[in-house]
Design an enzyme around this catalytic site. Sequence first.
Site, PDB file in Angstrom:
ATOM      1  N   THR A 134       0.871  -1.181   0.000  1.00 43.44           N
ATOM      2  CA  THR A 134       0.000   0.000   0.000  1.00 43.44           C
ATOM      3  C   THR A 134       0.905   1.227   0.000  1.00 43.44           C
ATOM      4  OG1 THR A 134      -1.687  -1.152   1.278  1.00 43.44           O
ATOM      5  CG2 THR A 134      -1.801   1.245   1.255  1.00 43.44           C
ATOM      6  N   LYS A 142      -7.683   1.549  -2.884  1.00 42.26           N
ATOM      7  CA  LYS A 142      -7.318   1.135  -1.518  1.00 42.26           C
ATOM      8  C   LYS A 142      -7.472   2.307  -0.529  1.00 42.26           C
ATOM      9  CE  LYS A 142      -5.095  -1.095   1.807  1.00 42.26           C
ATOM     10  NZ  LYS A 142      -5.627  -2.242   2.508  1.00 42.26           N
ATOM     11  N   LYS A 193      -1.496   5.282   8.560  1.00 41.26           N
ATOM     12  CA  LYS A 193      -0.711   5.328   7.316  1.00 41.26           C
ATOM     13  C   LYS A 193      -1.646   5.540   6.116  1.00 41.26           C
ATOM     14  CE  LYS A 193       1.660   2.361   4.069  1.00 41.26           C
ATOM     15  NZ  LYS A 193       2.020   1.016   3.662  1.00 41.26           N
TER      16      LYS A 193
HETATM   17  P1  NAD Z   1       5.871  -5.939   7.296  1.00 41.01           P
HETATM   18  O1  NAD Z   1       6.644  -4.793   7.855  1.00 41.01           O
HETATM   19  O2  NAD Z   1       5.522  -7.087   8.182  1.00 41.01           O
HETATM   20  O3  NAD Z   1       6.662  -6.554   6.018  1.00 41.01           O
HETATM   21  C1  NAD Z   1       7.432  -5.805   5.129  1.00 41.01           C
HETATM   22  C2  NAD Z   1       8.673  -6.630   4.811  1.00 41.01           C
HETATM   23  O4  NAD Z   1       9.467  -5.940   3.827  1.00 41.01           O
HETATM   24  C3  NAD Z   1       9.582  -6.844   6.029  1.00 41.01           C
HETATM   25  O5  NAD Z   1       9.828  -8.226   6.184  1.00 41.01           O
HETATM   26  C4  NAD Z   1      10.852  -6.069   5.684  1.00 41.01           C
HETATM   27  O6  NAD Z   1      12.018  -6.659   6.215  1.00 41.01           O
HETATM   28  C5  NAD Z   1      10.822  -6.140   4.158  1.00 41.01           C
HETATM   29  N1  NAD Z   1      11.630  -5.121   3.506  1.00 41.01           N
HETATM   30  C6  NAD Z   1      11.722  -3.790   3.791  1.00 41.01           C
HETATM   31  N2  NAD Z   1      12.571  -3.199   2.929  1.00 41.01           N
HETATM   32  C7  NAD Z   1      13.024  -4.158   2.086  1.00 41.01           C
HETATM   33  C8  NAD Z   1      13.922  -4.155   0.993  1.00 41.01           C
HETATM   34  N3  NAD Z   1      14.533  -3.046   0.603  1.00 41.01           N
HETATM   35  N4  NAD Z   1      14.161  -5.328   0.357  1.00 41.01           N
HETATM   36  C9  NAD Z   1      13.564  -6.470   0.761  1.00 41.01           C
HETATM   37  N5  NAD Z   1      12.696  -6.527   1.805  1.00 41.01           N
HETATM   38  C10 NAD Z   1      12.435  -5.392   2.452  1.00 41.01           C
HETATM   39  O7  NAD Z   1       4.557  -5.300   6.650  1.00 41.01           O
HETATM   40  P2  NAD Z   1       3.202  -6.076   6.231  1.00 41.01           P
HETATM   41  O8  NAD Z   1       2.258  -6.054   7.380  1.00 41.01           O
HETATM   42  O9  NAD Z   1       3.564  -7.361   5.579  1.00 41.01           O
HETATM   43  O10 NAD Z   1       2.629  -5.051   5.136  1.00 41.01           O
HETATM   44  C11 NAD Z   1       3.187  -4.945   3.834  1.00 41.01           C
HETATM   45  C12 NAD Z   1       2.353  -3.976   3.024  1.00 41.01           C
HETATM   46  O11 NAD Z   1       0.993  -4.448   2.969  1.00 41.01           O
HETATM   47  C13 NAD Z   1       2.281  -2.567   3.602  1.00 41.01           C
HETATM   48  O12 NAD Z   1       2.325  -1.643   2.547  1.00 41.01           O
HETATM   49  C14 NAD Z   1       0.938  -2.542   4.320  1.00 41.01           C
HETATM   50  O13 NAD Z   1       0.389  -1.230   4.391  1.00 41.01           O
HETATM   51  C15 NAD Z   1       0.106  -3.429   3.427  1.00 41.01           C
HETATM   52  N6  NAD Z   1      -1.039  -4.096   4.083  1.00 41.01           N
HETATM   53  C16 NAD Z   1      -0.871  -4.706   5.291  1.00 41.01           C
HETATM   54  C17 NAD Z   1      -1.965  -5.331   5.893  1.00 41.01           C
HETATM   55  C18 NAD Z   1      -1.823  -6.034   7.222  1.00 41.01           C
HETATM   56  O14 NAD Z   1      -2.851  -6.365   7.824  1.00 41.01           O
HETATM   57  N7  NAD Z   1      -0.595  -6.294   7.710  1.00 41.01           N
HETATM   58  C19 NAD Z   1      -3.204  -5.324   5.257  1.00 41.01           C
HETATM   59  C20 NAD Z   1      -3.340  -4.722   4.010  1.00 41.01           C
HETATM   60  C21 NAD Z   1      -2.229  -4.107   3.431  1.00 41.01           C
END
Ligand code: NAD
Length: 294
Positions: free
Chosen positions: A96, A171, A246
């Site tokens: 997102t 979204k 966010k």
């Molecule tokens: P998270 O922080 O658990 O996962 C993100 C991952 O990306 C981490 O493991 C981090 O180490 C990795 N990362 C960061 N920079 C990186 C790079 N340069 N190279 C490789 N890996 C890298 O976050 P999440 O909860 O999995 O959410 C991910 C996305 O999905 C976000 O944009 C969030 O807004 C969206 N989202 C989350 C949810 C939810 O319920 N968690 C629901 C809908 C949407």
Amino acid sequence: MARIAFIGLGNMGLPMAVNLIRAGHQVEGVDVNPASVAKLKEAGAAPVEFAHVAAARADVVITMLPAGKHVRDVYLGANGIIAAANPGTLLIDCSTIDVDTARAVAAEAEAKGLFMVDAPVSGGVGGASAGTLTFMVGGTAQAFQRAEPILQKMGKTIVHAGGAGTGQAAKICNNMILGISMIAVSEAFVMAEKLGLDHQKLFDISSKSSGQCWSLTTYCPVPGPVPTSPANRNYEPGFTVAMMLKDLRLAQEAARAVGANAEMGAKAERLYSAYADSGEETRDFSGIVRFIRG
Ligand code: NAD
């Protein structure tokens, strides 16, 4: 079966990648956190250290990263995916992020002969694990056609929203509705308490009346009426206040950029921000009812 590079194996990315492995795809996983890569390896994926290395040998690259700056970095930075991927590779960004970044990255991808869609999700970690996510997809018809069968392995509802960036637009519009409606429902329950109206009675009436909405009937912010809602487990997330904030900030950024009137969205952002500052950032966003109660 496709050869897929999956970049970003956090709360969402890891279970999504696992579903692709279960569907028979050949997945290579990349994350800056080695513990996440190790978890995907257990599920049968080959660990790779760098995104550009995995991208160079993939048919499809999927990213699930925290925010726009990570997406810019991973796609456009030194050793970025766009420079490394072979012409014709399909790029799917499920993070997102802001609409401008989504459009800028898609334009760079197209200039290099790649196909790209923005495909943010709704459904949370539960939906990611169960493979029931909703994907809102922005991109050309051709890119969408290629992405759809891959997304079907991770989700249940896949909607083509329009051109590049419209997935992100959908979204943030959706989550602005959610953030505002949760406040409306919470204010109503707190007022009902003060007026001597029982929670369950208000639920029974409003869930069958014009006040009916998802924040009330699926995610009710007071314990009791909907046993599966976070209110029944001390507002353990779910969807955290930080995440709601966010998305509301992204919505306000977008509203300012295009001159849209989103006054209730702005108020909602201020309220969740104050709630987060009270030390509740990691609580489920429906806990806002407690903040409203005071
Ligand atoms: P998270 O922080 O658990 O996962 C993100 C991952 O990306 C981490 O493991 C981090 O180490 C990795 N990362 C960061 N920079 C990186 C790079 N340069 N190279 C490789 N890996 C890298 O976050 P999440 O909860 O999995 O959410 C991910 C996305 O999905 C976000 O944009 C969030 O807004 C969206 N989202 C989350 C949810 C939810 O319920 N968690 C629901 C809908 C949407």
